[in-house]
Scaffold this motif. Structure first.
Motif, PDB file in Angstrom:
ATOM      1  N   ARG A  85      -4.180  -7.262  -5.784  1.00  0.00           N
ATOM      2  CA  ARG A  85      -5.505  -6.716  -5.478  1.00  0.00           C
ATOM      3  C   ARG A  85      -6.451  -7.826  -5.040  1.00  0.00           C
ATOM      4  O   ARG A  85      -7.307  -7.639  -4.178  1.00  0.00           O
ATOM      5  N   THR A 113     -16.634  -7.298  -4.311  1.00  0.00           N
ATOM      6  CA  THR A 113     -15.321  -7.213  -4.939  1.00  0.00           C
ATOM      7  C   THR A 113     -14.688  -8.592  -5.091  1.00  0.00           C
ATOM      8  O   THR A 113     -13.973  -8.853  -6.047  1.00  0.00           O
ATOM      9  N   ASN A 159     -16.037   5.430   4.713  1.00  0.00           N
ATOM     10  CA  ASN A 159     -16.451   6.522   3.847  1.00  0.00           C
ATOM     11  C   ASN A 159     -17.631   7.267   4.483  1.00  0.00           C
ATOM     12  O   ASN A 159     -18.651   6.661   4.777  1.00  0.00           O
ATOM     13  N   ARG A 206      -5.626  -8.671  -1.386  1.00  0.00           N
ATOM     14  CA  ARG A 206      -6.117  -7.668  -0.437  1.00  0.00           C
ATOM     15  C   ARG A 206      -7.582  -7.912  -0.126  1.00  0.00           C
ATOM     16  O   ARG A 206      -8.407  -7.981  -1.029  1.00  0.00           O
ATOM     17  N   LEU A 236      -7.532   4.564   1.457  1.00  0.00           N
ATOM     18  CA  LEU A 236      -6.509   3.556   1.732  1.00  0.00           C
ATOM     19  C   LEU A 236      -7.171   2.265   2.211  1.00  0.00           C
ATOM     20  O   LEU A 236      -6.793   1.160   1.800  1.00  0.00           O
ATOM     21  N   LYS A 275       0.425  12.704 -11.622  1.00  0.00           N
ATOM     22  CA  LYS A 275       1.567  12.562 -12.534  1.00  0.00           C
ATOM     23  C   LYS A 275       1.277  13.118 -13.926  1.00  0.00           C
ATOM     24  O   LYS A 275       0.625  14.139 -14.065  1.00  0.00           O
ATOM     25  N   LEU A 333     -10.496  -3.255  -3.392  1.00  0.00           N
ATOM     26  CA  LEU A 333     -11.380  -2.647  -4.378  1.00  0.00           C
ATOM     27  C   LEU A 333     -10.584  -2.189  -5.606  1.00  0.00           C
ATOM     28  O   LEU A 333      -9.461  -1.719  -5.478  1.00  0.00           O
ATOM     29  N   SER A 334     -11.193  -2.355  -6.770  1.00  0.00           N
ATOM     30  CA  SER A 334     -10.494  -1.979  -7.995  1.00  0.00           C
ATOM     31  C   SER A 334     -10.521  -0.462  -8.156  1.00  0.00           C
ATOM     32  O   SER A 334     -11.324   0.224  -7.536  1.00  0.00           O
ATOM     33  N   HIS A 345     -16.381   5.267  -4.177  1.00  0.00           N
ATOM     34  CA  HIS A 345     -15.923   5.960  -2.976  1.00  0.00           C
ATOM     35  C   HIS A 345     -15.688   7.456  -3.170  1.00  0.00           C
ATOM     36  O   HIS A 345     -16.068   8.255  -2.326  1.00  0.00           O
ATOM     37  N   LEU A 346     -15.045   7.837  -4.275  1.00  0.00           N
ATOM     38  CA  LEU A 346     -14.700   9.254  -4.431  1.00  0.00           C
ATOM     39  C   LEU A 346     -15.885  10.088  -4.922  1.00  0.00           C
ATOM     40  O   LEU A 346     -16.175  11.150  -4.381  1.00  0.00           O
ATOM     41  N   LYS A 367     -13.813   1.178  -9.027  1.00  0.00           N
ATOM     42  CA  LYS A 367     -14.727   1.184  -7.882  1.00  0.00           C
ATOM     43  C   LYS A 367     -14.342   2.266  -6.886  1.00  0.00           C
ATOM     44  O   LYS A 367     -15.203   2.912  -6.301  1.00  0.00           O
ATOM     45  N   GLU A 372      -6.332  11.304  -0.378  1.00  0.00           N
ATOM     46  CA  GLU A 372      -5.371  11.088   0.701  1.00  0.00           C
ATOM     47  C   GLU A 372      -6.050  10.611   1.986  1.00  0.00           C
ATOM     48  O   GLU A 372      -5.377  10.286   2.953  1.00  0.00           O
ATOM     49  N   ARG A 373      -7.372  10.601   1.995  1.00  0.00           N
ATOM     50  CA  ARG A 373      -8.078  10.216   3.215  1.00  0.00           C
ATOM     51  C   ARG A 373      -7.933   8.730   3.478  1.00  0.00           C
ATOM     52  O   ARG A 373      -7.749   7.927   2.571  1.00  0.00           O
ATOM     53  N   GLU A 374      -8.057   8.385   4.762  1.00  0.00           N
ATOM     54  CA  GLU A 374      -7.778   7.009   5.145  1.00  0.00           C
ATOM     55  C   GLU A 374      -8.787   6.020   4.562  1.00  0.00           C
ATOM     56  O   GLU A 374      -8.440   4.873   4.285  1.00  0.00           O
ATOM     57  N   PHE A 375     -10.035   6.469   4.340  1.00  0.00           N
ATOM     58  CA  PHE A 375     -11.006   5.488   3.852  1.00  0.00           C
ATOM     59  C   PHE A 375     -10.691   5.031   2.432  1.00  0.00           C
ATOM     60  O   PHE A 375     -11.086   3.942   2.028  1.00  0.00           O
ATOM     61  N   LEU A 418       0.813  -1.212   0.000  1.00  0.00           N
ATOM     62  CA  LEU A 418       0.000   0.000   0.000  1.00  0.00           C
ATOM     63  C   LEU A 418       0.850   1.267   0.000  1.00  0.00           C
ATOM     64  O   LEU A 418       0.325   2.363   0.110  1.00  0.00           O
ATOM     65  N   LYS A 461      -8.672   0.493  -0.656  1.00  0.00           N
ATOM     66  CA  LYS A 461      -7.614  -0.149  -1.437  1.00  0.00           C
ATOM     67  C   LYS A 461      -7.151  -1.423  -0.736  1.00  0.00           C
ATOM     68  O   LYS A 461      -6.949  -2.455  -1.356  1.00  0.00           O
ATOM     69  N   SER A 462      -7.007  -1.330   0.597  1.00  0.00           N
ATOM     70  CA  SER A 462      -6.499  -2.471   1.344  1.00  0.00           C
ATOM     71  C   SER A 462      -7.491  -3.623   1.330  1.00  0.00           C
ATOM     72  O   SER A 462      -7.137  -4.756   1.603  1.00  0.00           O
ATOM     73  N   THR A 517     -12.214   7.712  10.356  1.00  0.00           N
ATOM     74  CA  THR A 517     -11.637   8.143   9.084  1.00  0.00           C
ATOM     75  C   THR A 517     -11.503   7.006   8.089  1.00  0.00           C
ATOM     76  O   THR A 517     -11.320   7.246   6.911  1.00  0.00           O
ATOM     77  N   SER A 518     -11.578   5.752   8.568  1.00  0.00           N
ATOM     78  CA  SER A 518     -11.386   4.672   7.599  1.00  0.00           C
ATOM     79  C   SER A 518     -12.705   4.153   7.032  1.00  0.00           C
ATOM     80  O   SER A 518     -12.711   3.200   6.277  1.00  0.00           O
TER      81      SER A 518
END
Lengths: 323, 277
Positions: A84, A118, A103, A87, B171, B105, B178-179, B187-188, B182, B166-169, A55, B174-175, A100-101
């Motif tokens: 992926r 997923t 949404n 994970r 991350l 980038k 989720l693709s 989420h965004l 998605k 940059e928010r933790e949710f 990550l 991702k952890s 915060t983790s």
């Protein structure tokens, strides 16, 4: 062996500075085992967790060498699509702050649902809803209907962390990484969450990598312990033995500085100085500037992590064992 | 959450005025065949340039067509152009903004330089330039307005995405494996939807204004199809002795754009997480 980290080294780049966050970190974790990873802020605890799941953003940090094996598969060289699929399905992680983790603008139920979808084939929405309800019950949430429809800000911190756990365990991972899962919660909730995790571990037969700076929790809930200081493992072995008889001066000082039950008003011993600047490491042993037992030799020679047979552990101090 | 927004909406007078006007206008446009007293293209040369009366509520134009009927039909054009153009701009701008902000980038640099280049031209000038090469009809007008007004939104969405990614949710998502699509759309997107909604509402007003200007200049909707812009063009020629031909289409444009702006500004306050109660 479920997880094996071999000589993991990680560097962050901040402008011109190179911060070596992890140096030659090696850890092993067996099936259904709980390994505690303990250390002060900024010692690289979370970096270990993030490295396992790849990550760490490529533009911020780079794993310079090392290997991570999960069930014999090497994770660091794996293709992005394959990692992926690992994970959440094989390895899941719970973060420190459940607020915060999650949404903030999506109801809890929907978030869990998305996570299940997923990693599994499409099922009927009714079955899916039933599965989510049983997951919420599994983490001992009452009023599942309400939680299902709630937004994260509408439920309490403890409930949020339970929902997070439900989400992490939705796809029955084999390894759960808990990155300070209870730090943001108050003490009573902390205990409940830890008991819940241990119960789930027994029922679901999962391994847990438990990252914390809380020795109390480590002692109660882990079998093995690794102490991390400035990006290096300084002592590793059975939790009970290390806590009873710490051998590395850092572990000794840390345990001494824990507050104890006592009515005497006395100053708590502290470790002098501050954690090392990881962009310009001290010569020799990384702990020598703060070590109460340091001798001239420590400034020159870098101690290697070596087996200490008598105490049944690994340690990176040339002076040990201290009787 | 929705309940709170509805409560705030009812308390917000300007937003209420805006949406009421838009609702009435939309109903008129939708049911115009049943409302108008005359067919909008029906000429009656005996009743040219009549001032407002009971027979012709808002008077008649130089060909004896009923102005009230024509304005009602014109609202169909304005609203269609407004909504379709804004839909194009919103879809396009949101997508570009999300992709640009999330991937960063070279993708970000390239897309944002394209936006910068487009922003160098005054929007109206850009539209004039493009429309000059196309056949002026309602479809082209919608497409051109749509594809020239996404830049502001793209920048807005990019900025929001930059802070949210940059928010933790994210991350955490991702952890959990989720693709990327998605993460972007599940989420965004919901997190940046409030500014998108505000921007789209304000955009409708702006698109209606641009369509009217184009039609006024003869580059938009072509006569005899009635549009507020081209009715104004006729009105301009008779402004000294048929004031109603300029005043009423002008008021239509004014109130419609005002309504969308009031609603947009109102939504901004309503959806702002920092606003009170």
């Amino acid at each position: 062996m479920l997880l094996e980290i071999k000589n993991l080294s990680l560097q962050y780049v901040r402008g011109k500075k190179i911060i070596s966050a992890l140096r030659d970190v090696s850890l092993t974790l067996d099936k259904e085992e709980t390994l505690g990873l303990v250390g002060e802020s900024g010692c690289g605890k979370s970096s270990v967790a993030h490295s396992i799941l790849r990550l760490i953003p490529a533009n911020e940090g780079k794993i310079t060498h090392g290997e991570i094996f999960f069930e014999g598969k090497e994770l660091l060289q794996m293709e992005p699509e394959k990692i992926r699929q690992i994970r959440g399905k094989e390895i899941a992680i719970i973060f420190q702050d459940p607020f915060t983790s999650l949404n903030p603008v999506i109801p809890i139920g929907k978030q869990i649902e998305e996570n299940i979808l997923t990693h599994s084939l499409k099922t009927s929405s009714l079955q899916l809803k039933e599965k989510i309800f049983s997951l919420l019950e599994e983490v001992q949430l009452k009023e599942t209907e309400r939680i299902y429809n709630s937004y994260p800000h509408q439920i309490s911190g403890g409930q949020r962390q339970r929902a997070m756990i439900a989400m992490a365990l939705a796809n029955r991972p084999k390894l759960l990484i808990c990155d300070e899962p209870t730090t943001a919660l108050d003490v009573t909730v902390q205990k409940e969450i830890m008991e819940l995790l241990m119960k789930l571990q027994k029922n679901l037969k999962i391994s847990i990598l438990f990252i914390t700076h809380h020795f109390g929790l480590i002692g109660l809930y882990t079998q093995k312990l690794a102490v991390l200081y400035g990006g290096e493992i300084v002592e590793e072995g059975s939790t009970q033995e290390i806590l009873k008889n710490p051998q590395h001066p850092y572990t000794q000082s840390l345990l001494k500085s824990l507050p104890r039950k006592s009515f005497k008003k006395e100053k708590l011993p502290v470790i002098p100085g501050s954690p090392p600047d990881l962009s310009s490491l001290p010569s020799g042993c990384i702990f020598h500037p703060r070590c109460p037992k340091a001798i001239e030799e420590c400034k020159k020679k870098v101690p290697l992590l070596r087996e200490l047979k008598k105490f049944n552990r690994k340690i990176s101090c040339d002076l040990a064992p201290f009787s | 959450m929705l309940k709170l927004y509805i409560k705030r909406f009812i308390q917000n007078k300007f937003a209420l005025w805006g949406i009421s006007f838009i609702f009435i206008l939309s109903s008129l446009a939708l049911f115009s065949p049943f409302i108008v007293p005359y067919a909008p293209l029906e000429q009656n040369l005996l009743e040219r340039l009549q001032s407002p009366s009971i027979l012709h509520l808002l008077g008649t134009d130089d060909l004896g067509r009923d102005l009230f009927s024509r304005l009602i039909y014109g609202s169909r054009i304005s609203l269609t152009v407004g909504f379709v153009a804004v839909s194009i701009a919103t879809l396009f701008g949101t997508f570009i903004g999300l992709v640009s902000g999330y991937f960063g980038k070279w993708i970000d640099s390239t897309l944002m330089r394209i936006v910068d280049i487009l922003l160098c031209f005054p929007t109206f000038f850009l539209i004039l330039m493009v429309i000059a090469f196309l056949e002026p009809n309602i479809l082209n007008v919608m497409i051109v307005i749509g594809f020239t007004s996404w830049t502001g939104l793209a920048r807005l969405v990019r900025g929001e995405t930059l802070s949210f990614k940059e928010r933790e949710f994210i991350l955490a998502a991702k952890s959990l494996g989720l693709s990327t699509p998605k993460i972007l759309f599940f989420h965004l997107l919901p997190n940046v939807s409030a500014p998108i909604l505000v921007s789209a509402t304000l955009g409708v007003g702006n698109a209606i204004l641009i369509e009217s200007s184009l039609s006024f200049l003869g580059l938009g909707v072509q006569p005899p199809i009635p549009s507020w812009g081209n009715i104004l063009t006729t009105g301009k020629d008779y402004i000294h002795f048929a004031w109603w031909l300029s005043l009423f289409p002008g008021l239509c444009i004014l109130f419609t754009v005002l309504a969308f702006n009031l609603l947009g500004e109102g939504l901004r306050d309503i959806l702002d997480p920092r606003s009170q109660n």
